[in-house]
Scaffold this active site. Structure first.
Site, PDB file in Angstrom:
ATOM      1  N   GLY A   1      -8.598  21.304 -32.186  1.00 34.06           N
ATOM      2  CA  GLY A   1      -8.150  22.346 -31.413  1.00 34.06           C
ATOM      3  C   GLY A   1      -8.738  22.575 -30.096  1.00 34.06           C
ATOM      4  O   GLY A   1      -8.591  23.490 -29.042  1.00 34.06           O
TER       5      GLY A   1
ATOM      6  N   SER B   1      -5.661  15.193 -33.144  1.00 29.86           N
ATOM      7  CA  SER B   1      -4.331  14.751 -33.868  1.00 29.86           C
ATOM      8  C   SER B   1      -3.910  13.262 -33.652  1.00 29.86           C
ATOM      9  O   SER B   1      -3.858  12.403 -34.438  1.00 29.86           O
ATOM     10  CB  SER B   1      -3.016  15.497 -33.314  1.00 29.86           C
TER      11      SER B   1
ATOM     12  N   GLU C   1       4.079  12.099 -33.869  1.00 36.13           N
ATOM     13  CA  GLU C   1       3.857  13.187 -33.243  1.00 36.13           C
ATOM     14  C   GLU C   1       5.104  13.761 -32.992  1.00 36.13           C
ATOM     15  O   GLU C   1       5.400  14.678 -32.991  1.00 36.13           O
ATOM     16  CB  GLU C   1       2.839  13.098 -32.099  1.00 36.13           C
TER      17      GLU C   1
ATOM     18  N   ASP D   1      -3.025   9.910 -25.395  1.00 41.50           N
ATOM     19  CA  ASP D   1      -3.977  10.191 -26.313  1.00 41.50           C
ATOM     20  C   ASP D   1      -3.939   8.867 -27.312  1.00 41.50           C
ATOM     21  O   ASP D   1      -5.061   8.647 -27.683  1.00 41.50           O
ATOM     22  CB  ASP D   1      -3.774  11.412 -27.274  1.00 41.50           C
TER      23      ASP D   1
HETATM   24  C1  GLA Z   1      -1.571  16.453 -24.409  1.00 37.63           C
HETATM   25  C2  GLA Z   1      -0.662  15.379 -24.759  1.00 37.63           C
HETATM   26  C3  GLA Z   1      -0.645  13.964 -23.986  1.00 37.63           C
HETATM   27  C4  GLA Z   1      -0.606  14.537 -22.426  1.00 37.63           C
HETATM   28  C5  GLA Z   1      -1.734  15.684 -22.173  1.00 37.63           C
HETATM   29  C6  GLA Z   1      -1.480  16.291 -20.796  1.00 37.63           C
HETATM   30  O1  GLA Z   1      -2.908  16.026 -24.785  1.00 37.63           O
HETATM   31  O2  GLA Z   1      -0.813  14.986 -26.088  1.00 37.63           O
HETATM   32  O3  GLA Z   1       0.330  13.132 -24.144  1.00 37.63           O
HETATM   33  O4  GLA Z   1       0.829  15.012 -22.253  1.00 37.63           O
HETATM   34  O5  GLA Z   1      -1.410  16.767 -23.013  1.00 37.63           O
HETATM   35  O6  GLA Z   1      -1.854  15.164 -19.787  1.00 37.63           O
END
Ligand code: GLA
Length: 417
Positions: A114, A120, A152, A164
């Site tokens: 978090g 994740s 996801e 990510d």
């Molecule tokens: C989260 C999402 C990413 C991206 C960011 C904002 O981390 O998982 O895919 O969109 O927000 O940049």
């Protein structure tokens, strides 16, 4: 509780995948934009053993809940909770036609949850490299990243972009990963703050956000609506003049995306030129745009950013999805303690929970942690070679940073497929 105590046998191996910090390029990965994340040292670790049936058992030492079902029980919203991220990877790989069987999996360690550091994605990616190796799939890491993203999107129900997962699977130590989400092309950009006498502070506000809630999805919907209103495939193709023709809140939302992509390009140019100490104003401008035009900041993030700047940071911004989570601040090493103390004091004055403050080191992507069991050292070497072979922007090369190629990336791009 060990794997053996839980499942009655030893795991076939242990795999780890890092969380990420996004240096710049926020809320553009679902607009086919450019982002510049790097992997952090904190990792999610999974121990896994294959099964010769289709049963899937998932447990975690870090969180309650889990899953005991079969591959066929995995679907949209099932399993719920953290287990969906791991199970979703099995589902996505199977949906692509890969021969994935049942597994027993124990999460033994995790990226802070978090905090906006992509725990994740780290769970998805550690599961993906484990399953890829154990079932001998031999998939390219970009294919694994896409499967993790679908886990996801389709199983957990969070409409996130792919930044990510790409960072967790493709990052290289001492570098940030320039990711072109239009076609998945990547480039390793040298990013070693400590070598330049700088520290990158990650300030976890401890305001917990949930990406699966509506606000992230609402931003994404606005971005898609803005592109549709301009009759463009995405905001990647939009100019500021076109953005000015948009109505209502679509205009500031789109303006953030278009200006943020420019800021990524400028940051990459400075980094490739060895001018890391000049990127501060771009980080500041990114935060202003995220707070004002995109409205994904919160009082705690704004306080962390403004206090860090006031205490000597060269630049600071929220990182990740926003609405809580973490801010980053680029700080001369000599001022790191002063900035951290100033931020803690400011939070105390406002009666806020004390923030968790760490320094982030650009670290390597996902890898197997133990070499015993089925799966060979050669395969590990091959995966590491794959990452090592990703192109690096070399500021000394004559054409290194001149102009943009067909991806809108400066210099020659790494081919993704
Ligand atoms: C989260 C999402 C990413 C991206 C960011 C904002 O981390 O998982 O895919 O969109 O927000 O940049």
């Amino acid at each position: 509780m060990s794997f053996a105590e839980l499942f009655g046998r030893e795991p076939h191996g242990r795999w780890a995948a890092p969380g990420r910090v996004n240096l710049i390029g926020e809320h553009v990965d679902y607009a086919r934009g450019l982002c510049l994340p790097f992997a952090i040292a904190q990792r999610t670790v999974v121990e896994v053993a294959t099964r010769d049936d289709s049963r899937v058992r998932l447990a975690s030492l870090a969180e309650p809940g889990g899953f005991d079902g079969t591959l066929d029980d995995i679907g949209s919203g099932s399993p719920a909770g953290w287990a969906g991220y791991a199970a979703g990877v099995l589902w996505a790989l199977r949906a692509d036609g890969h021969a994935v069987g049942g597994v027993d999996l124990l999460v033994t360690d995790t990226v802070p949850l978090g905090a906006g550091l992509s725990s994740s994605a780290a769970l998805e990616c550690s599961t993906a490299v484990a399953v890829d190796e154990l079932f001998g799939l031999g998939l390219d890491r970009r294919v694994l990243a896409a499967a993790c993203q679908r886990a996801e999107n389709d199983i957990v129900g969070a409409a996130t972009g792919g930044m990510d997962q790409a960072a967790s699977l493709l990052a290289k130590a001492g570098h940030a990963l320039l990711l072109d989400t239009r076609d998945g092309a990547t480039r390793q950009v040298p990013f070693a703050p400590a070598d330049a006498g700088l520290g990158l502070l990650v300030i976890d506000t401890r305001v917990r956000h949930r990406l699966a809630d509506g606000r992230y999805g609402a931003r994404r919907a606005s971005v898609e609506k803005a592109a549709a209103a301009l009759r463009l495939p995405s905001l990647r193709e939009a100019t500021l003049d076109q953005v000015d023709t948009l109505d209502g809140e679509l205009r500031p939302r789109a303006r953030h995306v278009v200006t943020e992509i420019v800021r990524v390009r400028e940051t990459v140019k400075l980094l490739a030129d060895g001018r890391i100490d000049e990127i501060g104003p771009l980080l500041d401008a990114s935060h202003t745009s995220l707070a004002g035009d995109f409205e994904v900041s919160c009082a705690e993030l704004d306080l962390a950013v403004s206090t860090a700047r006031g205490a000597g940071a060269l630049g600071a911004r929220l990182t990740g999805g926003g609405f809580g989570g973490s801010a980053i601040a680029l700080v001369p090493l000599a001022a790191v303690d002063a900035v951290a103390s100033a931020v803690r004091a400011a939070f105390a004055r406002e009666d806020l929970r004390s923030p968790e403050i760490r320094t982030a080191e650009p670290s390597a992507g996902a890898a197997r942690e133990s070499l015993h069991g089925p799966g060979t050292a050669e395969r590990v070497d091959r995966l590491q070679d794959e990452i090592a072979a990703l192109p690096v922007v070399d500021p000394r090369s004559p054409d290194g940073m001149l102009g943009y190629d067909e991806h809108g990336l400066p210099g020659p791009a790494g081919r993704s497929r």
